[in-house]
Design a protein around this motif. Structure first.
Motif, PDB file in Angstrom:
ATOM      1  N   TRP A   1       0.810  -1.217   0.000  1.00 47.64           N
ATOM      2  CA  TRP A   1       0.000   0.000   0.000  1.00 47.64           C
ATOM      3  C   TRP A   1       0.846   1.271   0.000  1.00 47.64           C
ATOM      4  CZ3 TRP A   1      -4.916  -0.577  -1.124  1.00 47.64           C
ATOM      5  CH2 TRP A   1      -5.577  -1.757  -0.769  1.00 47.64           C
ATOM      6  N   VAL A   2       0.322   2.291  -0.670  1.00 49.22           N
ATOM      7  CA  VAL A   2       0.878   3.644  -0.627  1.00 49.22           C
ATOM      8  C   VAL A   2       0.273   4.350   0.581  1.00 49.22           C
ATOM      9  CG1 VAL A   2       1.073   5.852  -1.830  1.00 49.22           C
ATOM     10  CG2 VAL A   2       1.091   3.713  -3.135  1.00 49.22           C
ATOM     11  N   LEU A   3       1.127   4.895   1.445  1.00 49.02           N
ATOM     12  CA  LEU A   3       0.652   5.592   2.634  1.00 49.02           C
ATOM     13  C   LEU A   3       0.767   7.103   2.435  1.00 49.02           C
ATOM     14  CD1 LEU A   3       2.255   3.376   5.438  1.00 49.02           C
ATOM     15  CD2 LEU A   3       0.141   3.004   4.136  1.00 49.02           C
ATOM     16  N   ARG A   4       0.168   7.844   3.330  1.00 40.59           N
ATOM     17  CA  ARG A   4       0.216   9.305   3.266  1.00 40.59           C
ATOM     18  C   ARG A   4       1.663   9.781   3.313  1.00 40.59           C
ATOM     19  NH1 ARG A   4      -3.419  12.429   1.498  1.00 40.59           N
ATOM     20  NH2 ARG A   4      -4.513  13.480   3.173  1.00 40.59           N
ATOM     21  N   GLY A   5       1.983  10.730   2.468  1.00 38.60           N
ATOM     22  CA  GLY A   5       3.330  11.273   2.419  1.00 38.60           C
ATOM     23  C   GLY A   5       4.211  10.654   1.361  1.00 38.60           C
TER      24      GLY A   5
ATOM     25  N   ALA B   1      -2.140   9.519  -3.784  1.00 35.63           N
ATOM     26  CA  ALA B   1      -3.182  10.184  -4.567  1.00 35.63           C
ATOM     27  C   ALA B   1      -4.416  10.479  -3.726  1.00 35.63           C
ATOM     28  CB  ALA B   1      -3.572   9.317  -5.765  1.00 35.63           C
ATOM     29  N   ALA B   2      -4.242  10.540  -2.388  1.00 35.54           N
ATOM     30  CA  ALA B   2      -5.380  10.685  -1.484  1.00 35.54           C
ATOM     31  C   ALA B   2      -6.003  12.068  -1.509  1.00 35.54           C
ATOM     32  CB  ALA B   2      -4.956  10.347  -0.055  1.00 35.54           C
ATOM     33  N   GLY B   3      -5.304  13.057  -2.048  1.00 38.93           N
ATOM     34  CA  GLY B   3      -5.833  14.411  -2.015  1.00 38.93           C
ATOM     35  C   GLY B   3      -5.523  15.101  -0.702  1.00 38.93           C
ATOM     36  N   ASP B   4      -6.308  16.141  -0.380  1.00 39.99           N
ATOM     37  CA  ASP B   4      -6.023  16.991   0.763  1.00 39.99           C
ATOM     38  C   ASP B   4      -6.797  16.633   2.029  1.00 39.99           C
ATOM     39  OD1 ASP B   4      -4.458  18.854  -0.947  1.00 39.99           O
ATOM     40  OD2 ASP B   4      -6.430  19.251  -1.807  1.00 39.99           O
ATOM     41  N   LEU B   5      -7.946  15.958   1.896  1.00 39.07           N
ATOM     42  CA  LEU B   5      -8.880  15.892   3.011  1.00 39.07           C
ATOM     43  C   LEU B   5      -9.079  14.506   3.613  1.00 39.07           C
ATOM     44  CD1 LEU B   5     -11.642  18.352   1.680  1.00 39.07           C
ATOM     45  CD2 LEU B   5      -9.611  18.843   3.074  1.00 39.07           C
ATOM     46  N   LEU B   6      -8.590  13.466   2.985  1.00 40.58           N
ATOM     47  CA  LEU B   6      -8.638  12.165   3.646  1.00 40.58           C
ATOM     48  C   LEU B   6      -7.717  12.190   4.864  1.00 40.58           C
ATOM     49  CD1 LEU B   6      -8.710   9.534   0.734  1.00 40.58           C
ATOM     50  CD2 LEU B   6     -10.625  10.574   1.971  1.00 40.58           C
ATOM     51  N   SER B   7      -7.944  11.290   5.792  1.00 43.89           N
ATOM     52  CA  SER B   7      -7.236  11.342   7.076  1.00 43.89           C
ATOM     53  C   SER B   7      -5.785  10.897   6.935  1.00 43.89           C
ATOM     54  CB  SER B   7      -7.957  10.462   8.098  1.00 43.89           C
ATOM     55  OG  SER B   7      -7.558   9.111   7.952  1.00 43.89           O
ATOM     56  N   PRO B   8      -4.979  11.132   7.953  1.00 43.49           N
ATOM     57  CA  PRO B   8      -3.557  10.723   7.901  1.00 43.49           C
ATOM     58  C   PRO B   8      -3.346   9.214   7.819  1.00 43.49           C
ATOM     59  CG  PRO B   8      -3.880  12.409   9.573  1.00 43.49           C
ATOM     60  CD  PRO B   8      -5.245  11.981   9.127  1.00 43.49           C
ATOM     61  N   VAL B   9      -4.363   8.422   8.116  1.00 34.02           N
ATOM     62  CA  VAL B   9      -4.190   6.967   8.060  1.00 34.02           C
ATOM     63  C   VAL B   9      -4.753   6.356   6.784  1.00 34.02           C
ATOM     64  CG1 VAL B   9      -4.129   6.715  10.562  1.00 34.02           C
ATOM     65  CG2 VAL B   9      -6.331   6.561   9.369  1.00 34.02           C
ATOM     66  N   ALA B  10      -5.173   7.185   5.840  1.00 40.26           N
ATOM     67  CA  ALA B  10      -5.671   6.679   4.562  1.00 40.26           C
ATOM     68  C   ALA B  10      -4.541   5.987   3.799  1.00 40.26           C
ATOM     69  CB  ALA B  10      -6.250   7.815   3.731  1.00 40.26           C
ATOM     70  N   TYR B  11      -4.908   4.982   3.025  1.00 38.58           N
ATOM     71  CA  TYR B  11      -3.933   4.276   2.200  1.00 38.58           C
ATOM     72  C   TYR B  11      -4.607   3.821   0.918  1.00 38.58           C
ATOM     73  CZ  TYR B  11      -6.177   0.155   4.365  1.00 38.58           C
ATOM     74  OH  TYR B  11      -7.089  -0.768   4.816  1.00 38.58           O
ATOM     75  N   GLY B  12      -3.802   3.561  -0.105  1.00 40.03           N
ATOM     76  CA  GLY B  12      -4.385   3.164  -1.368  1.00 40.03           C
ATOM     77  C   GLY B  12      -3.349   2.805  -2.400  1.00 40.03           C
ATOM     78  N   HIS B  13      -3.774   2.835  -3.658  1.00 40.53           N
ATOM     79  CA  HIS B  13      -2.875   2.523  -4.769  1.00 40.53           C
ATOM     80  C   HIS B  13      -3.527   3.029  -6.050  1.00 40.53           C
ATOM     81  CE1 HIS B  13       0.317   0.384  -6.934  1.00 40.53           C
ATOM     82  NE2 HIS B  13       0.828   0.058  -5.748  1.00 40.53           N
ATOM     83  N   THR B  14      -2.695   3.219  -7.060  1.00 45.59           N
ATOM     84  CA  THR B  14      -3.184   3.648  -8.373  1.00 45.59           C
ATOM     85  C   THR B  14      -2.711   2.670  -9.433  1.00 45.59           C
ATOM     86  OG1 THR B  14      -1.243   5.030  -8.818  1.00 45.59           O
ATOM     87  CG2 THR B  14      -3.106   6.076  -7.680  1.00 45.59           C
TER      88      THR B  14
END
Length: 388
Positions: free
Chosen positions: A316-320, A325-338
């Motif tokens: 997973w890609v984490l914040r930072g 690609a989480a944008g500005d408003l998802l929380s600091p613990v959001a994670y994802g992938h593109t």
């Protein structure tokens, strides 16, 4: 422009804790991207608290053969989402069952890598490349090689990757690499004793009820008609082995089945997969646990602290991270992938959100970008939450 609006379900939006007046902002991001020519079309799904809202807009095919509207049944080439939807969970399942350890040397499972490392003097680069390094993109491998224009067999592709000199010592830096996930796909198949395609179908897609997900080696006509085209102007995607439709050339050289790319799915199927992670490994829709809570925790916590180049969990890609690609408003613990074709999947456990955005932006050419769309989409989803 073909369009299917957000489902008119105020009750669902309110049950999800969303402000119905703000929900249309989410769909507008996709509509505007299609209107601007950033992508032919796309499908977005937002899941929260067991309910979903969906939006589809534009065309799955838009070329000199005609136009085919996008629908919720459209199947997209997921590209690098394969890494976190197929390769990551299958690796975790093998670890859960005691069939491998994440800190095992990769050479333990790849004879050609063991042979290549044996030629190097003890203690040099590549000596301790582990499965964990491959998962976190810290193995020291190059980001990419042209593996498709030489007529290599699958075995020759794996050998080529294993024998290439590493570009960094394992653990020295984060460098996003398709090559590591190609190797992981081969390791999964070897340890499981079954091809990656069969393993994915049996362990993931069938168990989760993902009826429209899987690798496509020679899709039936009725399936091919549902595909969002990724054929770029002047190209003919699908001209590879057995008419494999996958966009990624290296995946095509692997007959469409690889650990780094090759997955096809609908947005709803990917939302079901994301809900598994929101449920800490339990799928409410399927009524079963697929991953342990311990595996989910291990995969989504920071695994590259102190390592320059990125912020990664297992896969997973984490914040930072530079690829975040989480944008500005998802929380600091959001994670994802593109995915390169224009796909993304993001999960925010703090906001109880799963966000899936699938586009076929490469159909208009590789120069088209949906980076801005992804950030705007996630911003509008977060902004629509009324009870956070």
């Amino acid at each position: 422009m073909s369009e299917v609006n957000w489902l008119e379900d105020t009750e669902a939006a309110e049950a999800m804790g969303l402000d119905p007046a703000r929900v249309p902002w989410i769909g507008n991001t996709l509509r505007e991207a299609v209107s601007a020519g950033e992508t032919p079309g796309g499908v977005a799904v937002v899941s929260r608290r067991g309910r979903r809202i969906r939006f589809a807009c534009g065309n799955a095919v838009d070329d000199d053969t005609g136009q085919t509207p996008v629908s919720f049944e459209t199947i997209f080439d997921c590209a690098s989402l394969t890494k976190i939807v197929v390769t990551l969970p299958l690796t975790l399942l093998l670890a859960e069952r005691g069939q491998l350890r994440l800190d095992d040397p990769a050479a333990l499972y790849l004879p050609s890598l063991a042979a290549a490392e044996a030629k190097r003097r003890s203690g040099t680069r590549g000596e301790q490349m582990t499965l964990r390094h491959l998962l976190t993109h810290t193995a020291g491998l190059a980001p990419f090689y042209d593996l498709h224009s030489h007529g290599f067999s699958r075995e020759e592709i794996v050998d080529y990757i294993c024998q290439a000199p590493p570009e960094a010592a394992p653990g020295a830096r984060v460098v996003y690499s398709d090559l590591g996930y190609i190797l992981l796909g081969e390791i999964i198949a070897k340890v499981a004793g079954r091809p990656l395609r069969v393993r994915g179908a049996g362990e993931l897609f069938t168990r989760l009820g993902l009826a429209s997900s899987g690798y496509l080696t020679a899709p039936a006509p009725e399936v091919r008609r549902r595909l969002a085209s990724t054929a770029e102007p002047g190209t003919a995607v699908g001209a590879g082995p057995a008419g494999v439709p996958v966009h990624d050339e290296n995946a095509r050289a692997l007959a469409g089945v690889s650990g780094h790319a090759g997955l096809f799915a609908t947005a709803d199927d990917l939302a079901s997969y994301a809900e598994l992670w929101l449920g800490r490994g339990y799928s409410a829709a399927a009524g079963r646990r697929v991953l342990s809570a311990a595996a989910v925790e291990a995969a989504t916590r920071p695994c590259t602290d102190g390592v320059p180049g990125g912020c990664r969990g297992l896969g997973w890609v984490l914040r930072g991270d530079p690829f975040d690609a989480a944008g500005d408003l998802l929380s600091p613990v959001a994670y994802g992938h593109t995915g390169f074709t224009g796909t993304s999947l993001y999960i925010d456990p703090e906001l109880e959100l799963a966000c899936v955005l699938l586009t076929n932006r490469v159909h208009y050419g590789r120069d088209r970008s949906v980076a801005g769309l992804r950030a705007k989409f996630h911003n509008t989803v977060a902004a629509a939450i009324a009870d956070a």
